[in-house]
Motif scaffolding. Structure first.
Motif, PDB file in Angstrom:
ATOM      1  N   GLU A 231      48.386  55.207  15.565  1.00 58.35           N
ATOM      2  CA  GLU A 231      46.940  55.240  15.775  1.00 58.35           C
ATOM      3  C   GLU A 231      46.208  54.339  14.797  1.00 58.35           C
ATOM      4  O   GLU A 231      45.010  54.153  14.910  1.00 58.35           O
ATOM      5  N   MET A 268      39.117  72.074  33.534  1.00 64.32           N
ATOM      6  CA  MET A 268      40.321  71.802  32.738  1.00 64.32           C
ATOM      7  C   MET A 268      41.336  71.052  33.583  1.00 64.32           C
ATOM      8  O   MET A 268      42.474  71.475  33.723  1.00 64.32           O
ATOM      9  N   LEU A 270      44.043  68.308  34.679  1.00 65.00           N
ATOM     10  CA  LEU A 270      45.134  67.716  33.902  1.00 65.00           C
ATOM     11  C   LEU A 270      45.938  66.783  34.807  1.00 65.00           C
ATOM     12  O   LEU A 270      46.327  67.161  35.910  1.00 65.00           O
ATOM     13  N   PRO A 286      49.942  62.850  29.302  1.00 70.62           N
ATOM     14  CA  PRO A 286      48.911  63.638  29.986  1.00 70.62           C
ATOM     15  C   PRO A 286      47.523  63.086  29.699  1.00 70.62           C
ATOM     16  O   PRO A 286      47.367  62.199  28.850  1.00 70.62           O
ATOM     17  N   GLN A 296      46.775  56.227  27.930  1.00 70.06           N
ATOM     18  CA  GLN A 296      47.677  56.842  26.946  1.00 70.06           C
ATOM     19  C   GLN A 296      49.134  56.596  27.313  1.00 70.06           C
ATOM     20  O   GLN A 296      49.975  56.406  26.441  1.00 70.06           O
TER      21      GLN A 296
ATOM     22  N   MET B   1      40.822  58.243  20.478  1.00 73.45           N
ATOM     23  CA  MET B   1      41.562  58.855  21.580  1.00 73.45           C
ATOM     24  C   MET B   1      43.033  58.954  21.197  1.00 73.45           C
ATOM     25  O   MET B   1      43.904  58.256  21.691  1.00 73.45           O
ATOM     26  N   ALA B   2      43.204  59.785  20.298  1.00 71.32           N
ATOM     27  CA  ALA B   2      44.592  59.869  19.787  1.00 71.32           C
ATOM     28  C   ALA B   2      45.496  60.494  20.834  1.00 71.32           C
ATOM     29  O   ALA B   2      45.062  61.262  21.679  1.00 71.32           O
ATOM     30  N   HIS B   3      46.740  60.150  20.732  1.00 72.96           N
ATOM     31  CA  HIS B   3      47.702  60.723  21.676  1.00 72.96           C
ATOM     32  C   HIS B   3      47.856  62.215  21.451  1.00 72.96           C
ATOM     33  O   HIS B   3      48.033  62.986  22.385  1.00 72.96           O
ATOM     34  N   ASN B   4      47.752  62.628  20.205  1.00 73.99           N
ATOM     35  CA  ASN B   4      47.872  64.057  19.892  1.00 73.99           C
ATOM     36  C   ASN B   4      46.829  64.865  20.640  1.00 73.99           C
ATOM     37  O   ASN B   4      47.076  65.996  21.014  1.00 73.99           O
ATOM     38  N   ARG B   5      45.660  64.262  20.841  1.00 73.03           N
ATOM     39  CA  ARG B   5      44.586  64.991  21.484  1.00 73.03           C
ATOM     40  C   ARG B   5      44.951  65.327  22.927  1.00 73.03           C
ATOM     41  O   ARG B   5      44.783  66.464  23.373  1.00 73.03           O
ATOM     42  N   VAL B   6      45.502  64.347  23.655  1.00 76.43           N
ATOM     43  CA  VAL B   6      45.835  64.625  25.051  1.00 76.43           C
ATOM     44  C   VAL B   6      47.041  65.557  25.148  1.00 76.43           C
ATOM     45  O   VAL B   6      47.140  66.353  26.074  1.00 76.43           O
ATOM     46  N   VAL B   7      47.935  65.479  24.180  1.00 75.23           N
ATOM     47  CA  VAL B   7      49.074  66.403  24.188  1.00 75.23           C
ATOM     48  C   VAL B   7      48.565  67.831  23.994  1.00 75.23           C
ATOM     49  O   VAL B   7      49.002  68.773  24.665  1.00 75.23           O
ATOM     50  N   TRP B   9      45.594  68.856  24.806  1.00 80.04           N
ATOM     51  CA  TRP B   9      44.912  69.198  26.051  1.00 80.04           C
ATOM     52  C   TRP B   9      45.930  69.680  27.076  1.00 80.04           C
ATOM     53  O   TRP B   9      45.710  70.666  27.786  1.00 80.04           O
ATOM     54  N   SER B  10      47.028  68.983  27.148  1.00 74.93           N
ATOM     55  CA  SER B  10      48.067  69.350  28.110  1.00 74.93           C
ATOM     56  C   SER B  10      48.666  70.713  27.781  1.00 74.93           C
ATOM     57  O   SER B  10      48.977  71.500  28.671  1.00 74.93           O
ATOM     58  N   MET B  12      47.158  73.233  26.217  1.00 78.00           N
ATOM     59  CA  MET B  12      46.238  74.345  26.385  1.00 78.00           C
ATOM     60  C   MET B  12      45.668  74.452  27.796  1.00 78.00           C
ATOM     61  O   MET B  12      44.975  75.409  28.092  1.00 78.00           O
ATOM     62  N   SER B  13      45.935  73.469  28.642  1.00 81.46           N
ATOM     63  CA  SER B  13      45.348  73.533  29.989  1.00 81.46           C
ATOM     64  C   SER B  13      46.033  74.625  30.812  1.00 81.46           C
ATOM     65  O   SER B  13      47.148  75.030  30.517  1.00 81.46           O
ATOM     66  N   ARG B  14      45.331  75.070  31.868  1.00 77.54           N
ATOM     67  CA  ARG B  14      45.877  76.144  32.695  1.00 77.54           C
ATOM     68  C   ARG B  14      46.519  75.548  33.941  1.00 77.54           C
ATOM     69  O   ARG B  14      45.893  74.785  34.669  1.00 77.54           O
TER      70      ARG B  14
END
Lengths: 354, 193
Positions: A231, A268, A270, A286, A296, B1-7, B9-10, B12-14
């Protein structure tokens, strides 16, 4: 407790109170009905706190202000603590800052002494030398660890490690703060950085450059623990770079595919997007929307191609890297150059088709 | 927009799951559905953190119960007033409201604390296969059925019935009303009547 006055001493019960307070920890069984919870103690403590808040905290003072200070011994101990053999004169010069020299000149003027202090006696030259050394060896070390990473990425990591905060904190932790000869105490961050870099140069001058390189690697690279090195390089168009890289390697251009999605009409949502080249998955990620997920995923694919992905092996320690035989001038491939080449070939191909 | 953020999100998503309740025991299905609603299949599961998924149950009208349970299993209710007690057999409740059996079974399979109502709001039950497009569009995966869906006799072809191994042949005088080689389907319908 406040020191007792003479008129207090003449009163027997006050003497008893003093002794009780002094030994109350050990003599709990002592009979003292009123004296243990002295009514004068809380107001006294309150007054102490009030005075302290009114005056403010004590100013930070250099250890030499407390009396027991031997600068030569401290200098010697500094080198021994780090396990380095310093040339004492070079090390002493490394710790003299510009503000100290200016202060010294002013003081001598006040007193009327006319002896000149040479400007070269401060650590400016050493720090410039040290900065070059740090950059050279850090980049060489990073290139050795990430041979496939782009030069821009290497430079970004190096820049991060060369920021003022990191260099100043490293300098503080190895004990540079008390040894700096400066006008201010504690010295400013810039002085700390300059001194740390001068110390690196002093290692190189006292011993060898490789030793200084190992010194730099040992103290700066651990600052990358817990940081995302991918990053640090801000990449605007990862997909463009990815297609350029794939073309340069003779692989098919990237195709992004939706792997699966869920909750698309909810807040939410995805999406998992994978990027394929020659029907092979080279990166997936994701995202909340398709565009974010695709961007990403392209970054992930680049990470995989640069072999700096999350499952990479840990950094090698400086003892396992042959710093002596490393080619310090050799650079990794440049992303900008690749993008230029690719866009040129693209336009030429378009011309050919026309 | 870090990659950790989308991970994150993935993580915690339902996820939206589909469960086909056709020929499934409502009580045993409810245990599994309740686990998905609470997020027990996730490594981040904790009893007090709300990390459950959505479950869309279809064909709730076509659930199956063993033995005489349609008749003997009863749902009881008390209005709180004198003589307010009522007891309804399962077949009657199911005929009145075909989604109620699954809902009650899932509700009783979850721990009784404040999150239970929240979990239940993520359970979407539909009596048939018709699901609104905004719901079915969210679904991404399917929960495995707990029972094998049986094949009815009228779903077999005549060749398959003929090829079925027999221990003996009926004598020609023996009258079989239901099974005829010429018109197997008609005979089955006759058997139903």
């Amino acid at each position: 407790m406040a020191a007792p006055l003479l008129r207090h001493l003449s009163r027997t019960n006050v003497i008893a109170r003093r002794t009780v307070l002094a030994f109350s920890k050990h003599n709990n069984d002592m009979q003292c009905r009123y004296l243990r919870n002295s009514k004068s103690l809380p107001p006294y403590l309150k007054e102490q706190v009030e005075r302290r808040t009114k005056v403010g905290p004590e100013p930070k003072r250099h250890p030499s202000a407390f009396g027991c200070w031997n600068y030569d011994a401290e200098l010697f101990a500094f080198g021994k603590r780090l396990g380095e053999d310093f040339d004492v004169d070079i090390l002493r010069e490394a710790f003299i800052s510009r503000s100290y020299i200016e202060m010294e000149i002013e003081e001598r003027k006040k007193v009327g002494v006319k002896t000149q202090i040479p400007d070269t006696s401060c650590n400016e030259e050493l720090s410039i030398e040290g900065k070059q050394l740090i950059q050279k060896y850090l980049k060489a070390y990073l290139r050795f660890n990430f041979p496939y990473m782009f030069e821009e990425g290497i430079c970004a990591i190096c820049e991060y490690l060369m920021t003022t905060e990191i260099l100043a904190s490293v300098g503080k932790l190895i004990g540079v703060r008390d040894l700096i000869q400066s006008k201010h105490y504690p010295p400013t961050d810039e002085e700390m950085v300059d001194t740390f870099m001068a110390v690196v140069a002093a290692v190189a001058k006292s011993q060898t450059e490789e030793r200084a390189g190992a010194f730099v690697v040992d103290f700066l690279v651990p600052r990358l623990v817990g940081k995302d090195i991918n990053e640090m390089w801000k990449l605007d168009n990862p997909m463009g770079l990815l297609s350029a890289v794939l073309q340069s390697r003779g692989m098919a251009s990237p195709e992004s595919r939706l792997l699966w999605q869920t909750g698309c009409s909810s807040i939410m949502s995805l999406y998992h997007v994978g990027i394929y080249s020659d029907k092979e998955l080279i990166g997936r990620s994701p995202g909340e929307t398709l565009t974010i997920a695709e961007k990403q995923a392209a970054k992930e694919a680049l990470k995989n191609l640069m072999k700096s992905d999350d499952s990479r092996p840990p950094f090698l320690s400086s003892s396992k890297v042959p710093l002596k035989s490393l080619d310090l001038e050799k650079k990794n491939p440049s992303a900008d150059l690749l993008l230029k080449l690719y866009s040129q070939s693209d336009t030429s191909a378009q011309r050919a088709t026309k | 927009m870090a990659h950790n953020r989308v991970v994150q999100w993935s993580t915690m998503s339902r996820i939206w799951w589909l469960y086909d309740a056709k020929y499934q025991c409502p009580f045993r299905s409810a245990r599994i559905i309740a686990g998905y609603l609470q997020g027990q299949h996730k490594p981040i599961y904790h009893a007090l953190s709300d990390v459950g998924d959505h479950v869309v149950v279809i064909n709730s009208r076509h659930i199956a119960m063993r033995e005489e349970l349609w008749r003997t299993f009863t749902f009881s209710y008390h209005t709180g007033y004198a003589k307010g007690f009522s007891r309804t057999p399962a077949w009657r409740l199911h005929s009145m409201e075909p989604t109620m059996m699954i809902e009650k079974a899932v509700y009783s399979n979850m721990p009784g604390f404040l999150l239970r109502r929240k979990y239940m709001r993520r359970l979407h039950i539909y009596p048939d296969e018709e699901v609104p497009p905004e719901i079915i569009g969210n679904v991404c995966d399917q929960i495995q059925q707990i029972q094998k869906v049986p094949k009815r006799l009228d779903e077999y072809t005549a060749e398959e019935i003929q090829a079925f191994p027999k221990l003996f042949d009926w004598s020609e005088e023996y009258v079989i009303e239901n099974i005829s080689a010429d018109k197997p389907k008609d005979t089955v319908k006759a058997a139903k009547k």
